[in-house]
Design a protein around this motif. Structure first.
Motif, PDB file in Angstrom:
ATOM      1  N   SER A 460       0.852  -1.181   0.000  1.00  9.29           N
ATOM      2  CA  SER A 460       0.000   0.000   0.000  1.00  9.29           C
ATOM      3  C   SER A 460       0.890   1.233   0.000  1.00  9.29           C
ATOM      4  CB  SER A 460      -0.937   0.011   1.216  1.00  9.29           C
ATOM      5  OG  SER A 460      -0.198  -0.112   2.413  1.00  9.29           O
ATOM      6  N   VAL A 461       0.372   2.321  -0.534  1.00  8.57           N
ATOM      7  CA  VAL A 461       1.110   3.578  -0.619  1.00  8.57           C
ATOM      8  C   VAL A 461       0.165   4.729  -0.306  1.00  8.57           C
ATOM      9  CG1 VAL A 461       2.842   2.782  -2.275  1.00  8.57           C
ATOM     10  CG2 VAL A 461       0.673   3.695  -3.098  1.00  8.57           C
ATOM     11  N   CYS A 462       0.748   5.903  -0.131  1.00  9.74           N
ATOM     12  CA  CYS A 462      -0.039   7.101   0.163  1.00  9.74           C
ATOM     13  C   CYS A 462      -0.362   7.828  -1.134  1.00  9.74           C
ATOM     14  CB  CYS A 462       0.753   8.017   1.095  1.00  9.74           C
ATOM     15  SG  CYS A 462      -0.146   9.517   1.569  1.00  9.74           S
ATOM     16  N   ASN A 463      -1.619   8.232  -1.296  1.00  9.80           N
ATOM     17  CA  ASN A 463      -2.024   8.908  -2.521  1.00  9.80           C
ATOM     18  C   ASN A 463      -1.998  10.426  -2.346  1.00  9.80           C
ATOM     19  OD1 ASN A 463      -4.342   9.619  -1.132  1.00  9.80           O
ATOM     20  ND2 ASN A 463      -5.738   8.448  -2.403  1.00  9.80           N
ATOM     21  N   GLN A 529      -7.563  -1.412 -17.184  1.00 12.90           N
ATOM     22  CA  GLN A 529      -8.310  -1.309 -15.939  1.00 12.90           C
ATOM     23  C   GLN A 529      -7.406  -0.876 -14.790  1.00 12.90           C
ATOM     24  OE1 GLN A 529     -11.747  -1.709 -15.447  1.00 12.90           O
ATOM     25  NE2 GLN A 529     -11.182  -0.823 -13.470  1.00 12.90           N
ATOM     26  N   ALA A 530      -6.170  -1.401 -14.768  1.00  9.81           N
ATOM     27  CA  ALA A 530      -5.233  -1.039 -13.710  1.00  9.81           C
ATOM     28  C   ALA A 530      -4.879   0.447 -13.769  1.00  9.81           C
ATOM     29  CB  ALA A 530      -3.972  -1.896 -13.807  1.00  9.81           C
ATOM     30  N   LEU A 531      -4.687   0.980 -14.968  1.00  8.50           N
ATOM     31  CA  LEU A 531      -4.401   2.409 -15.108  1.00  8.50           C
ATOM     32  C   LEU A 531      -5.595   3.243 -14.658  1.00  8.50           C
ATOM     33  CD1 LEU A 531      -2.527   2.466 -18.535  1.00  8.50           C
ATOM     34  CD2 LEU A 531      -1.540   2.880 -16.268  1.00  8.50           C
ATOM     35  N   HIS A 532      -6.786   2.805 -15.008  1.00 16.38           N
ATOM     36  CA  HIS A 532      -7.998   3.484 -14.533  1.00 16.38           C
ATOM     37  C   HIS A 532      -8.049   3.484 -13.005  1.00 16.38           C
ATOM     38  CE1 HIS A 532     -12.190   3.410 -13.081  1.00 16.38           C
ATOM     39  NE2 HIS A 532     -12.415   4.306 -14.027  1.00 16.38           N
ATOM     40  N   ASP A 533      -7.753   2.343 -12.412  1.00 15.20           N
ATOM     41  CA  ASP A 533      -7.806   2.234 -10.953  1.00 15.20           C
ATOM     42  C   ASP A 533      -6.718   3.075 -10.287  1.00 15.20           C
ATOM     43  OD1 ASP A 533      -9.940   0.532 -11.257  1.00 15.20           O
ATOM     44  OD2 ASP A 533      -8.765  -1.303 -10.964  1.00 15.20           O
ATOM     45  N   LEU A 534      -5.521   3.096 -10.866  1.00 13.58           N
ATOM     46  CA  LEU A 534      -4.443   3.909 -10.307  1.00 13.58           C
ATOM     47  C   LEU A 534      -4.805   5.395 -10.342  1.00 13.58           C
ATOM     48  CD1 LEU A 534      -1.321   2.100 -11.803  1.00 13.58           C
ATOM     49  CD2 LEU A 534      -1.865   2.319  -9.369  1.00 13.58           C
ATOM     50  N   ARG A 535      -5.431   5.825 -11.432  1.00 16.85           N
ATOM     51  CA  ARG A 535      -5.864   7.221 -11.487  1.00 16.85           C
ATOM     52  C   ARG A 535      -6.929   7.494 -10.435  1.00 16.85           C
ATOM     53  NH1 ARG A 535      -9.362  10.922 -12.591  1.00 16.85           N
ATOM     54  NH2 ARG A 535     -11.071   9.455 -12.930  1.00 16.85           N
ATOM     55  N   ARG A 536      -7.899   6.593 -10.341  1.00 16.25           N
ATOM     56  CA  ARG A 536      -8.993   6.791  -9.391  1.00 16.25           C
ATOM     57  C   ARG A 536      -8.495   6.740  -7.943  1.00 16.25           C
ATOM     58  NH1 ARG A 536     -14.062   9.061 -10.308  1.00 16.25           N
ATOM     59  NH2 ARG A 536     -15.547   8.221  -8.817  1.00 16.25           N
ATOM     60  N   LYS A 537      -7.439   6.004  -7.713  1.00 22.03           N
ATOM     61  CA  LYS A 537      -6.850   5.941  -6.366  1.00 22.03           C
ATOM     62  C   LYS A 537      -6.007   7.162  -6.032  1.00 22.03           C
ATOM     63  CE  LYS A 537      -6.668   0.865  -6.117  1.00 22.03           C
ATOM     64  NZ  LYS A 537      -5.777  -0.328  -6.086  1.00 22.03           N
ATOM     65  N   GLY A 538      -5.815   8.055  -7.000  1.00 21.95           N
ATOM     66  CA  GLY A 538      -5.044   9.269  -6.740  1.00 21.95           C
ATOM     67  C   GLY A 538      -3.551   9.065  -6.804  1.00 21.95           C
ATOM     68  N   LEU A 539      -3.086   8.136  -7.641  1.00 21.03           N
ATOM     69  CA  LEU A 539      -1.661   7.812  -7.715  1.00 21.03           C
ATOM     70  C   LEU A 539      -1.014   8.277  -9.016  1.00 21.03           C
ATOM     71  CD1 LEU A 539      -1.757   4.242  -6.155  1.00 21.03           C
ATOM     72  CD2 LEU A 539      -1.117   6.389  -5.048  1.00 21.03           C
ATOM     73  N   LEU A 540      -1.805   8.712  -9.987  1.00 17.24           N
ATOM     74  CA  LEU A 540      -1.253   9.271 -11.217  1.00 17.24           C
ATOM     75  C   LEU A 540      -1.270  10.790 -11.119  1.00 17.24           C
ATOM     76  CD1 LEU A 540      -2.838   7.053 -14.030  1.00 17.24           C
ATOM     77  CD2 LEU A 540      -0.710   6.703 -12.745  1.00 17.24           C
ATOM     78  N   VAL A 541      -0.195  11.415 -11.580  1.00 12.41           N
ATOM     79  CA  VAL A 541      -0.105  12.868 -11.490  1.00 12.41           C
ATOM     80  C   VAL A 541      -0.385  13.493 -12.845  1.00 12.41           C
ATOM     81  CG1 VAL A 541       1.478  12.809  -9.548  1.00 12.41           C
ATOM     82  CG2 VAL A 541       2.392  12.827 -11.870  1.00 12.41           C
ATOM     83  N   ALA A 542      -0.796  14.753 -12.816  1.00  7.11           N
ATOM     84  CA  ALA A 542      -1.155  15.458 -14.048  1.00  7.11           C
ATOM     85  C   ALA A 542       0.094  15.717 -14.886  1.00  7.11           C
ATOM     86  CB  ALA A 542      -1.842  16.764 -13.701  1.00  7.11           C
TER      87      ALA A 542
END
Length: 542
Positions: A460-463, A529-542
């Motif tokens: 687990s990581v911090c978003n 789906q994983a990329l969608h989930d990573l974005r929704r989890k707040g782990l992808l930056v603009a």
């Protein structure tokens, strides 16, 4: 960076300090982020109630009782131009944090094995001071030291956060704690202490009279005991110190150190309208405009057990405004989720729709303009949307003129904020609102030791919202190369390499996938789906 100190050694002459140090070394706190302590959140709350505070991007932050740095290090990751210092009594936990810092290559955060009571002016002043899960669990002199540090080491326009257990809720829980200590306290190891303490409660739960106060107390507490982590239970119920107080008493103690109450870290708890009409009017008459007295009454009303208080220098008390200001609301960034309870999409036309919002609250969308705002927030989450952009989008989606939609939008945002059904920030967090052609995550996050596939089954990581989020194996594999330089084809090639080297496996219908076109198509779907989930989890930056 990790620093030892001779002051820590001299503190060992104090018996209670030595006892606590041994306990913290033997029973380390779970070190992870607490969203309510996020510096961006503290800044936003201060602004909401009338105070301007330093921007987190360049702030100096001190955390008292930082454990292994799991709460303060993510702040340093998000803000490389800020400076952070964490202190903790346990050298064991500080050493754990040191290992993680070395792997993430961070230079703007420092962890020190240090006694809070020894902090003095040499530490300098800080824009934000955070002390979570410490105050109630240390002796009285250390409690005084915490408030002294929050006063003497806080910058003139800074904010301090202190959490603590409170009465009246802890009056009943003290019965449970005393029973657990009676049976578990004399045991040798933490594991034995907890096992025997739990056994005591199971015995009492089975034996207590159904109509007794004890049975009612156990009914409220047993779900916590059965579902809580070992670390939490050992510190909350079996630690040598646990001294709750009334909220009003805490505010008075803070006042004696030159500090004033600003807000609760969960602002929805501050608004009397959230407690029903039967409570609202009598309390407004009774409390005479005193926010502290109002909240103390509310603590009795809900039998509150825990508080998270924001403090400022007493000189700033006159600037605080608890009546929300429209201009300040307009200056905030909003984020939120809205999932229709019937599983459908949000529709501008048609009847009203009941949605689940933040904190699992139910929100009913009645007007097309309300639905338009909810659509935009839901589509962008976890990214924030400024108020002006919400108004513009509502005009475009409903076809109504600005002077028609503006007033209901502002009323809606204020109501959602009071309920706690949306999140706010002064500055937009660095989080993607859509998946780019070359997705990127923060480097320090990608390099975190826990992310590597070889680090273990769970990770687990911090978003971006200072929340701990769990990762799947595929998400961890992708994070290795989410540096903004890899296209979707390159990501697929990286995953394929991980599969061929047996670092990663895909299972479909109970069987591992082979190396064929059908498997490639399935893996491609999983990556999307994983990329969608990573974005929704707040782990992808603009």
């Amino acid at each position: 960076m990790v620093v030892g100190t001779t002051l820590f050694e001299t503190a060992m002459s104090d018996t209670s300090t030595s006892e606590l140090t041994r306990y913290y070394d033997a029973v380390p706190y779970d070190s992870h982020p607490f969203p309510q302590t996020a510096i961006e959140h503290l800044e936003s709350l201060a602004f909401l109630f009338g105070l301007d505070t330093p921007a987190p991007a360049r702030a100096r932050v001190l955390e008292l009782g930082c454990a292994a740095g799991g709460n303060i290090v993510p702040f340093a990751i998000r803000h490389p131009s800020a400076q952070a210092i964490g202190v903790d009594l346990s050298p064991v936990q500080i050493a754990q944090g040191a290992a993680a810092l070395a792997a993430m290559r961070l230079s703007n955060v420092e962890l020190r094995a240090f006694n809070i009571a020894e902090i003095d002016a040499s530490f300098g002043q800080f824009d934000y001071i955070v002390c979570h899960g410490v105050y109630s669990w240390v002796p009285g002199p250390v409690q005084d030291a915490i408030l002294r540090v929050c006063a003497e080491n806080l910058a003139p326009n800074g904010v301090a956060y202190v959490s603590y257990n409170v009465y009246p809720g802890w009056k009943a829980r003290e019965i449970v704690r005393d029973a657990m200590i009676l049976r578990g306290g004399p045991r040798d190891t933490p594991e034995e202490k907890l096992s025997y303490a739990r056994g005591m409660l199971e015995f009492l739960d089975q034996s207590a009279r159904p109509d007794s106060v004890l049975k009612k107390t156990l009914d409220e507490t047993m779900p916590i005991v059965r579902g809580g982590s070992s670390s939490y239970l050992l510190h909350e119920f079996l630690e040598p110190c646990n001294a709750p107080c009334y909220f009003k008493e805490f505010v008075e103690r803070a006042g004696s150190h030159g500090l004033a109450y600003l807000a609760d870290a969960e602002p929805a708890t501050m608004f009397v309208q959230n407690y029903g009409e039967k409570a609202r009017e009598p309390l407004l008459r009774e409390c005479g405009g005193s926010q502290v007295l109002m909240e103390q009454y509310l603590d009795f009303l809900v039998n509150r057990t825990f508080r998270q208080t924001l403090l400022v220098k007493a000189e700033r008390a006159g600037e605080i405004r608890y009546r929300l200001d429209a201009a300040r609301l307009r200056a905030l960034q909003f984020a939120g989720v809205f999932a229709p309870e019937d599983g459908s999409a949000i529709r501008l036309d048609g009847p009203e729709q009941a949605c689940k919002a933040m904190r699992n609250l139910q929100v009913v969308l009645r007007l097309p303009v309300h639905k338009a705002v909810a659509q935009v927030l839901e589509q962008h989450y976890p990214a924030t949307v400024p108020v002006e952009a919400l108004i513009t989008a509502a005009v475009e989606r409903t076809g109504q003129p600005r002077d028609v939609v503006e007033s209901p939008i502002m009323a809606m945002l204020e109501e959602l904020l009071i309920l706690g059904a949306v999140r706010v920030r002064r500055t937009a967090p660095e989080v993607a609102s859509q998946i780019s052609a070359a997705p990127r995550a923060l480097d320090a996050l990608r390099l975190a030791p826990s992310v590597a596939l070889e680090a273990g089954v769970d990770a687990s990581v911090c978003n971006a919202w200072h929340e701990l989020v769990a990762l799947t194996a595929l998400e961890r594999c992708l994070l290795e190369v989410l540096d903004g330089q890899h296209s979707p084809d390159a990501l697929a090639a990286h995953v394929a390499t991980a599969v061929r080297s047996d670092r990663l496996r895909f299972i479909k219908e109970g069987q591992p996938l082979g190396d064929n076109a059908q498997a490639d198509a399935f893996i491609g779907q999983q990556i999307a789906q994983a990329l969608h989930d990573l974005r929704r989890k707040g782990l992808l930056v603009a």
